[in-house]
Scaffold this motif. Structure first.
Motif, mmCIF file in Angstrom:
data_model
loop_
_atom_site.group_PDB
_atom_site.id
_atom_site.type_symbol
_atom_site.label_atom_id
_atom_site.label_comp_id
_atom_site.label_asym_id
_atom_site.label_seq_id
_atom_site.Cartn_x
_atom_site.Cartn_y
_atom_site.Cartn_z
ATOM 1 N N PHE A 15 20.316 5.598 43.116
ATOM 2 C CA PHE A 15 19.556 4.427 43.685
ATOM 3 C C PHE A 15 19.929 4.194 45.143
ATOM 4 O O PHE A 15 19.146 4.087 45.905
ATOM 5 C CB PHE A 15 19.987 3.089 42.753
ATOM 6 C CG PHE A 15 19.608 1.768 43.429
ATOM 7 C CD1 PHE A 15 18.275 1.566 43.177
ATOM 8 C CD2 PHE A 15 20.362 0.886 44.336
ATOM 9 C CE1 PHE A 15 17.635 0.335 43.705
ATOM 10 C CE2 PHE A 15 19.970 -0.092 44.850
ATOM 11 C CZ PHE A 15 18.569 -0.378 44.491
ATOM 12 N N TRP A 16 21.178 4.314 45.423
ATOM 13 C CA TRP A 16 21.473 4.092 46.666
ATOM 14 C C TRP A 16 20.991 5.294 47.722
ATOM 15 O O TRP A 16 20.472 5.059 48.847
ATOM 16 C CB TRP A 16 23.001 4.080 47.011
ATOM 17 C CG TRP A 16 23.463 2.595 46.504
ATOM 18 C CD1 TRP A 16 24.062 2.212 45.342
ATOM 19 C CD2 TRP A 16 22.984 1.372 47.213
ATOM 20 N NE1 TRP A 16 24.315 0.976 45.489
ATOM 21 C CE2 TRP A 16 23.667 0.216 46.428
ATOM 22 C CE3 TRP A 16 22.214 1.075 48.203
ATOM 23 C CZ2 TRP A 16 23.332 -1.101 46.616
ATOM 24 C CZ3 TRP A 16 22.042 -0.305 48.495
ATOM 25 C CH2 TRP A 16 22.605 -1.381 47.647
ATOM 26 N N ILE A 17 20.729 6.382 47.139
ATOM 27 C CA ILE A 17 20.450 7.587 48.042
ATOM 28 C C ILE A 17 19.026 7.300 48.081
ATOM 29 O O ILE A 17 18.393 7.522 49.296
ATOM 30 C CB ILE A 17 20.566 8.884 47.230
ATOM 31 C CG1 ILE A 17 22.139 9.278 47.340
ATOM 32 C CG2 ILE A 17 19.689 10.235 47.713
ATOM 33 C CD1 ILE A 17 22.734 10.391 46.522
ATOM 34 N N LEU A 18 18.215 6.824 47.029
ATOM 35 C CA LEU A 18 16.740 6.408 47.143
ATOM 36 C C LEU A 18 16.412 5.607 48.310
ATOM 37 O O LEU A 18 15.642 5.752 49.036
ATOM 38 C CB LEU A 18 16.275 6.161 45.791
ATOM 39 C CG LEU A 18 14.800 5.993 45.821
ATOM 40 C CD1 LEU A 18 14.015 7.093 45.982
ATOM 41 C CD2 LEU A 18 14.461 5.584 44.214
ATOM 42 N N ILE A 19 17.350 4.691 48.384
ATOM 43 C CA ILE A 19 17.345 3.334 49.343
ATOM 44 C C ILE A 19 17.516 3.885 50.668
ATOM 45 O O ILE A 19 16.677 3.727 51.537
ATOM 46 C CB ILE A 19 18.319 2.183 48.850
ATOM 47 C CG1 ILE A 19 17.898 1.507 47.667
ATOM 48 C CG2 ILE A 19 18.399 1.263 50.055
ATOM 49 C CD1 ILE A 19 16.566 0.886 47.585
ATOM 50 N N ALA A 20 18.462 4.619 50.632
ATOM 51 C CA ALA A 20 18.887 5.461 52.100
ATOM 52 C C ALA A 20 17.554 6.246 52.589
ATOM 53 O O ALA A 20 17.156 5.962 53.767
ATOM 54 C CB ALA A 20 19.987 6.220 52.024
ATOM 55 N N LEU A 21 16.880 7.038 51.757
ATOM 56 C CA LEU A 21 15.878 7.579 52.258
ATOM 57 C C LEU A 21 14.562 6.779 52.514
ATOM 58 O O LEU A 21 13.781 7.245 53.367
ATOM 59 C CB LEU A 21 15.496 8.761 50.973
ATOM 60 C CG LEU A 21 16.206 9.879 50.708
ATOM 61 C CD1 LEU A 21 15.961 10.813 49.352
ATOM 62 C CD2 LEU A 21 16.190 10.980 51.918
ATOM 63 N N ILE A 22 14.533 5.890 51.638
ATOM 64 C CA ILE A 22 13.280 5.085 52.086
ATOM 65 C C ILE A 22 13.467 4.204 53.368
ATOM 66 O O ILE A 22 12.394 4.079 53.938
ATOM 67 C CB ILE A 22 13.080 3.957 50.834
ATOM 68 C CG1 ILE A 22 12.466 4.629 49.502
ATOM 69 C CG2 ILE A 22 12.141 2.741 51.387
ATOM 70 C CD1 ILE A 22 12.628 3.777 48.297
ATOM 71 N N ILE A 23 14.609 4.207 53.751
ATOM 72 C CA ILE A 23 14.916 3.206 55.106
ATOM 73 C C ILE A 23 14.925 4.361 56.111
ATOM 74 O O ILE A 23 14.599 4.094 57.180
ATOM 75 C CB ILE A 23 16.111 2.497 54.778
ATOM 76 C CG1 ILE A 23 15.890 1.366 53.857
ATOM 77 C CG2 ILE A 23 16.514 1.914 56.318
ATOM 78 C CD1 ILE A 23 16.994 0.482 53.596
ATOM 79 N N VAL A 24 15.869 5.284 55.829
ATOM 80 C CA VAL A 24 16.385 6.333 56.938
ATOM 81 C C VAL A 24 14.898 7.097 57.365
ATOM 82 O O VAL A 24 14.760 7.457 58.624
ATOM 83 C CB VAL A 24 17.459 7.215 56.494
ATOM 84 C CG1 VAL A 24 17.765 8.127 57.425
ATOM 85 C CG2 VAL A 24 18.688 6.047 56.376
#
Length: 198
Positions: A15-24
């Protein structure tokens, strides 16, 4: 229980990897694009300043063009070195050939126009570069090579402005060689180009 904890931990990490990808990823893209836009704006402004010098260069007599050639080439080289992958650098390379052509440095004009075409064969300046190449060859008494560049304009690029000019020049060269029939045939082709343009 430990399997559920491990699975929750794995889902949490994903989940946090996905969030990071969506933002980064969009952020990196935006920063990179913004940086490229700034480079293009700055290089374009620099090219416009040089283009003003090129307009003044066009007004000079032949002796003054020879004297000014090196200064303009240095300005164009500086732009290419500072902003190598920009549209302005591409145009600067074309204008290096242009400056040399009008300074009657036909060998260097050929070099720069060929280099421009090898990198930008489909650019909107390609017909003009081929046209200058043909005339640079004519100035060096290389009429057969000049014909090749005229043929590229006529047969491959089919530019509505330069193709008729190339046909006229080709007809003149053919007539100079004693091929009057072939020259007339080329001149008749102009009619078809003009009809296609409408």
């Amino acid at each position: 229980m430990s399997e559920n904890v491990k699975q929750k931990d794995l889902f949490g990490i994903l989940f946090w990897i996905l969030i990071a990808l969506i933002i980064v990823v969009p952020l990196v893209y935006f920063v990179f694009r913004n940086h490229n836009d700034k480079i293009n704006v700055v290089s374009s402004e620099k090219f416009e300043a040089i283009f003003e010098d090129l307009k003044e260069y066009d007004e000079l007599n032949d002796v003054s063009k020879v004297e000014e050639k090196d200064n303009l080439l240095k300005e164009l080289d500086d732009l290419i070195a500072s902003y190598p992958k920009t549209v302005s650098a591409k145009r600067a390379l074309f204008y290096k050939g242009y400056v040399c052509y009008f300074a009657k440095d036909f060998e260097n004009a050929v070099t720069y126009f060929n280099l421009f075409l090898s990198q930008n064969g489909n650019d909107y300046l390609a017909p003009k570069a081929n046209y200058f190449l043909a005339f640079s060859m004519i100035e060096q008494d290389k009429n057969d090579e000049a014909m090749k560049f005229l043929d590229i304009i006529i047969d491959q690029l089919n530019d509505k402005y330069y193709a008729p000019l190339a046909l006229i020049k080709k007809a003149e060269l053919l007539e100079d060689k004693g091929n009057k029939e072939e020259a007339l045939k080329e001149l008749k082709e102009i009619e078809f180009i003009e009809l296609d343009a409408t």
